[in-house]
Design a protein around this motif. Sequence first.
Motif, PDB file in Angstrom:
ATOM      1  N   PRO A   1      11.812  -4.277   2.470  1.00 46.96           N
ATOM      2  CA  PRO A   1      10.895  -3.022   2.983  1.00 46.96           C
ATOM      3  C   PRO A   1      11.420  -2.091   3.911  1.00 46.96           C
ATOM      4  CG  PRO A   1      10.480  -4.975   4.318  1.00 46.96           C
ATOM      5  CD  PRO A   1      11.312  -5.377   3.137  1.00 46.96           C
TER       6      PRO A   1
ATOM      7  N   ASP B   1      16.508  -3.632   8.377  1.00 44.87           N
ATOM      8  CA  ASP B   1      15.692  -4.864   8.847  1.00 44.87           C
ATOM      9  C   ASP B   1      16.457  -5.975   8.161  1.00 44.87           C
ATOM     10  OD1 ASP B   1      14.303  -6.290  10.610  1.00 44.87           O
ATOM     11  OD2 ASP B   1      12.465  -5.159  10.043  1.00 44.87           O
TER      12      ASP B   1
ATOM     13  N   PHE C   1      12.404  -8.016   0.667  1.00 45.16           N
ATOM     14  CA  PHE C   1      11.336  -8.831  -0.228  1.00 45.16           C
ATOM     15  C   PHE C   1      11.151  -7.727  -1.536  1.00 45.16           C
ATOM     16  CE2 PHE C   1       9.791  -9.375   4.347  1.00 45.16           C
ATOM     17  CZ  PHE C   1      10.165 -10.576   4.323  1.00 45.16           C
TER      18      PHE C   1
ATOM     19  N   ALA D   1       3.091  -5.375  -2.964  1.00 40.69           N
ATOM     20  CA  ALA D   1       2.724  -4.521  -1.778  1.00 40.69           C
ATOM     21  C   ALA D   1       3.293  -4.950  -0.715  1.00 40.69           C
ATOM     22  CB  ALA D   1       1.179  -4.254  -1.989  1.00 40.69           C
ATOM     23  N   LEU D   2       4.010  -4.174   0.098  1.00 39.29           N
ATOM     24  CA  LEU D   2       4.755  -4.617   1.343  1.00 39.29           C
ATOM     25  C   LEU D   2       4.165  -4.107   2.456  1.00 39.29           C
ATOM     26  CD1 LEU D   2       8.647  -4.817  -0.093  1.00 39.29           C
ATOM     27  CD2 LEU D   2       7.021  -6.716   0.205  1.00 39.29           C
ATOM     28  N   PRO D   3       3.578  -4.665   3.284  1.00 34.63           N
ATOM     29  CA  PRO D   3       2.733  -4.282   4.523  1.00 34.63           C
ATOM     30  C   PRO D   3       3.816  -3.936   5.631  1.00 34.63           C
ATOM     31  CG  PRO D   3       2.271  -6.493   4.486  1.00 34.63           C
ATOM     32  CD  PRO D   3       3.248  -6.174   3.184  1.00 34.63           C
ATOM     33  N   GLN D   4       4.855  -3.389   5.311  1.00 29.92           N
ATOM     34  CA  GLN D   4       5.992  -2.945   6.292  1.00 29.92           C
ATOM     35  C   GLN D   4       6.468  -1.748   5.903  1.00 29.92           C
ATOM     36  OE1 GLN D   4       9.239  -5.676   7.114  1.00 29.92           O
ATOM     37  NE2 GLN D   4      10.054  -4.162   8.656  1.00 29.92           N
TER      38      GLN D   4
ATOM     39  N   PHE E   1       9.265  -3.052  12.816  1.00 26.72           N
ATOM     40  CA  PHE E   1       8.190  -3.514  13.724  1.00 26.72           C
ATOM     41  C   PHE E   1       8.552  -3.081  15.286  1.00 26.72           C
ATOM     42  CE2 PHE E   1       7.052  -6.227  10.249  1.00 26.72           C
ATOM     43  CZ  PHE E   1       5.888  -5.984  10.095  1.00 26.72           C
TER      44      PHE E   1
ATOM     45  N   TYR F   1       2.559  -2.881  15.340  1.00 28.03           N
ATOM     46  CA  TYR F   1       2.634  -1.853  14.429  1.00 28.03           C
ATOM     47  C   TYR F   1       3.994  -1.550  14.219  1.00 28.03           C
ATOM     48  CZ  TYR F   1      -2.285  -0.714  15.720  1.00 28.03           C
ATOM     49  OH  TYR F   1      -3.740  -0.660  15.782  1.00 28.03           O
ATOM     50  N   THR F   2       4.113  -1.113  13.031  1.00 24.51           N
ATOM     51  CA  THR F   2       5.593  -0.410  12.484  1.00 24.51           C
ATOM     52  C   THR F   2       5.808   0.649  13.075  1.00 24.51           C
ATOM     53  OG1 THR F   2       4.638   0.573  10.667  1.00 24.51           O
ATOM     54  CG2 THR F   2       5.375  -1.894  10.382  1.00 24.51           C
TER      55      THR F   2
ATOM     56  N   GLU G   1       3.758   3.203  11.224  1.00 21.65           N
ATOM     57  CA  GLU G   1       2.456   3.468  11.702  1.00 21.65           C
ATOM     58  C   GLU G   1       2.238   4.399  13.044  1.00 21.65           C
ATOM     59  OE1 GLU G   1       1.333  -0.609   9.366  1.00 21.65           O
ATOM     60  OE2 GLU G   1       1.643  -0.860  11.381  1.00 21.65           O
TER      61      GLU G   1
ATOM     62  N   THR H   1      -2.278   1.770   8.986  1.00 23.72           N
ATOM     63  CA  THR H   1      -1.710   0.501   8.223  1.00 23.72           C
ATOM     64  C   THR H   1      -0.902   1.097   7.235  1.00 23.72           C
ATOM     65  OG1 THR H   1      -3.459  -1.059   8.853  1.00 23.72           O
ATOM     66  CG2 THR H   1      -2.207  -1.456   7.109  1.00 23.72           C
TER      67      THR H   1
ATOM     68  N   VAL I   1       1.702   0.764   3.968  1.00 22.38           N
ATOM     69  CA  VAL I   1       2.180  -0.168   3.258  1.00 22.38           C
ATOM     70  C   VAL I   1       2.790   0.512   1.832  1.00 22.38           C
ATOM     71  CG1 VAL I   1       0.787  -1.678   1.455  1.00 22.38           C
ATOM     72  CG2 VAL I   1      -0.233  -1.322   3.503  1.00 22.38           C
TER      73      VAL I   1
ATOM     74  N   ILE J   1       3.779   0.459  -2.066  1.00 19.80           N
ATOM     75  CA  ILE J   1       3.592   0.003  -3.147  1.00 19.80           C
ATOM     76  C   ILE J   1       4.638   0.438  -4.228  1.00 19.80           C
ATOM     77  CG2 ILE J   1       1.261  -0.311  -2.472  1.00 19.80           C
ATOM     78  CD1 ILE J   1       0.506   2.287  -4.283  1.00 19.80           C
TER      79      ILE J   1
ATOM     80  N   GLN K   1       9.279 -10.655  10.548  1.00 18.84           N
ATOM     81  CA  GLN K   1       8.908 -10.020   9.184  1.00 18.84           C
ATOM     82  C   GLN K   1       8.015 -10.957   8.393  1.00 18.84           C
ATOM     83  OE1 GLN K   1      13.182  -8.488   8.284  1.00 18.84           O
ATOM     84  NE2 GLN K   1      11.871  -7.279   6.891  1.00 18.84           N
TER      85      GLN K   1
ATOM     86  N   ARG L   1      -0.349  -9.532  10.045  1.00 19.36           N
ATOM     87  CA  ARG L   1      -0.413  -8.174  10.696  1.00 19.36           C
ATOM     88  C   ARG L   1      -1.746  -7.695  11.470  1.00 19.36           C
ATOM     89  NH1 ARG L   1       1.864  -3.274   9.323  1.00 19.36           N
ATOM     90  NH2 ARG L   1       1.606  -3.563  11.269  1.00 19.36           N
TER      91      ARG L   1
ATOM     92  N   ARG M   1      -3.538  -6.864  14.404  1.00 14.39           N
ATOM     93  CA  ARG M   1      -3.297  -6.048  15.683  1.00 14.39           C
ATOM     94  C   ARG M   1      -4.529  -5.440  16.211  1.00 14.39           C
ATOM     95  NH1 ARG M   1      -1.714  -1.761  11.622  1.00 14.39           N
ATOM     96  NH2 ARG M   1      -2.593  -3.195  10.277  1.00 14.39           N
TER      97      ARG M   1
ATOM     98  N   TRP N   1      -4.244  -7.998   7.475  1.00 15.75           N
ATOM     99  CA  TRP N   1      -3.583  -7.815   5.995  1.00 15.75           C
ATOM    100  C   TRP N   1      -3.975  -9.085   5.337  1.00 15.75           C
ATOM    101  CZ3 TRP N   1      -2.207  -4.142   2.738  1.00 15.75           C
ATOM    102  CH2 TRP N   1      -1.394  -4.230   2.076  1.00 15.75           C
TER     103      TRP N   1
END
Lengths: 346, 346
Positions: A189, A193, A197, A203-206, A210, A215-216, A219, A240, A242, A244, B287, B305, B307, B319
């Motif tokens: 992501p 880091d 992945f 779908a990567l929520p990063q 961080f 929160y990243t 964000e 949030t 993400v 995709i 992560q 995630r 928060r 998430w």
Amino acid sequence: MMKEYNVAIVGATGAVGEKMLGLLEDASFPIKSLKLLASKRSVGKVKTFRGQELQIEETTDDSFEGIDIALFSAGGGITKQFSPAAIKAGAIVIDNTSAFRMDPETPLVVPEVNPEDLRKHKGLIANPNCSTIQMVVALQPIREKFGLDRVIVSTYQAVSGAGLHALEELKAQTQAVLNGEEPVAHILPCGGDKKHFPIAFNALPQIDVFSEGGYTYEEWKMINETKKIMGDKDIKVSATCVRIPVMSGHSESVYFEVDDKNVSVADIWEVLKDAPGVVLQDDTANQVYPTARESVGKNETFVGRIRKDVDVDNGFHMWVVSDNLLKGAAWNSVQIAEKMIEMGLL
Amino acid sequence: MMKEYNVAIVGATGAVGEKMLGLLEDASFPIKSLKLLASKRSVGKVKTFRGQELQIEETTDDSFEGIDIALFSAGGGITKQFSPAAIKAGAIVIDNTSAFRMDPETPLVVPEVNPEDLRKHKGLIANPNCSTIQMVVALQPIREKFGLDRVIVSTYQAVSGAGLHALEELKAQTQAVLNGEEPVAHILPCGGDKKHFPIAFNALPQIDVFSEGGYTYEEWKMINETKKIMGDKDIKVSATCVRIPVMSGHSESVYFEVDDKNVSVADIWEVLKDAPGVVLQDDTANQVYPTARESVGKNETFVGRIRKDVDVDNGFHMWVVSDNLLKGAAWNSVQIAEKMIEMGLL
């Protein structure tokens, strides 16, 4: 005769740099000369511009002699290293990195939203984060008319925002999965880091690393930059972000609350249909709504699926889409330069 | 000796039917016989179950003689057509379609949330919508401890939820784009709607057809089913449902407000770490967060995630990820059957 400008692109071989080159091709931008700058390893590469072949040159402190406008998009480190020399040489730096966005001395500008902030510049103007730009373009006309109290956004961000290598990774992983092989992740992501992945069919929520509160940085960028661009620290913003498996075109599911409790969807349509930089695509009876795929190659921000919240009178939902490399990056930067010319600041 | 059951799967050749077959393979489910039913055109196809070859039979009113449990997942029309005969023949129908979900006489059950509703059945139990199930599994333990006032969800839904043909469409379109060809759309966003758009490298903000207030049926399902499952019409729920190019595994960006204003993220972790059906994956320093890809083939709902909202004390973001064909469909149905056995209702 209209004044013409000596322009430099720093990061000319990157995903955004290439789009800047494409946008400057447009004959309406008054260019006297164009200089393409990148890192040492790109020296000798050639790009075509207005029928001429331009050699990529290495970025050094001496690169900015005679340059009027320097468009930076080569990472925050490069901006920090070379923008002082560019400013000293008399160039206006328009920076697409996050290096100076939250610096109180630096205007952070979306021309449709806060052009007047350009007047406060001290040689450098910051271009906001891609996901922030399209959101504020859609929200600002609503805010001006009805007030804006709160924003909650969930993003669906394209891979090109992470650069050309990430885009190659998406394609290679996708082909691997279709071939029944394991996808290999080296970049996403977030290049900087520890773990990586697969993004293919995922779908990567990063996005970015961080930071505070779980929160990243991406964000926090959306939260802090929205407040700075709108010049209002009291707007509640949460995000949030993400990634995709889309190549280009960021989409956003945006919930917002206006101050005025008597606003209808028709009122929002009325405001957005002529709003600068916005294309309203909202006709669910005919399945008309924006999509990432359709946004690619266009400079506008596309808005659709505007609905009143089921329970909250002053709450609305909308779907906001734009080409992250254009309005989200290259176009907003070029547009800043155009706006500065128009305002007599250049 | 433990009682054993005659089970039928209606829609055995579909994406969900195949997963049901896989789940029932598990020797712990007390099956005496298994009957695989589908439409006429699948008759003669053969599936292997516990080492035996089973022929697909055509679904008719006479199919349910001696059946104890009929798992329906062949579209709402098939449920409406054949469930009366199944119930009349003495079977308990567990229906994965939306046909009876909002029928006041029909329990809508997620075993981790409202198992007691199973006692009210009149022959048919409805399995909720995939995107609703995983959300309520994650929210219910939080709600029990801290109260739940409001939910805003944006979904990132997998293509397998639209069936095997949609999945083939995703793969074919994706290969076309990688080959530099135009992707062709015949099914998505919604088989029954007029226009079709490519899902490959795209995000489509339409799942199911459009309905009242500019919301899709999928969005209304999440809104109405959440209230029904939780037995509380006053919970504020709003949804934006989006299809993304993922094969299996739905992801959700869920914002929620609890009643208690003194709740911390640690409190939410504490509640979720031992919650039934939930796997907490929330360690951003390393992560650790759930992804669609990692959820595939697993029955649990994965949450990460978490928060605190930046501005609202009782607001949180999380998430939520689960395999839409398993907990979102086949597993929840089989789990309902298991729970009914456990509760002595079968």
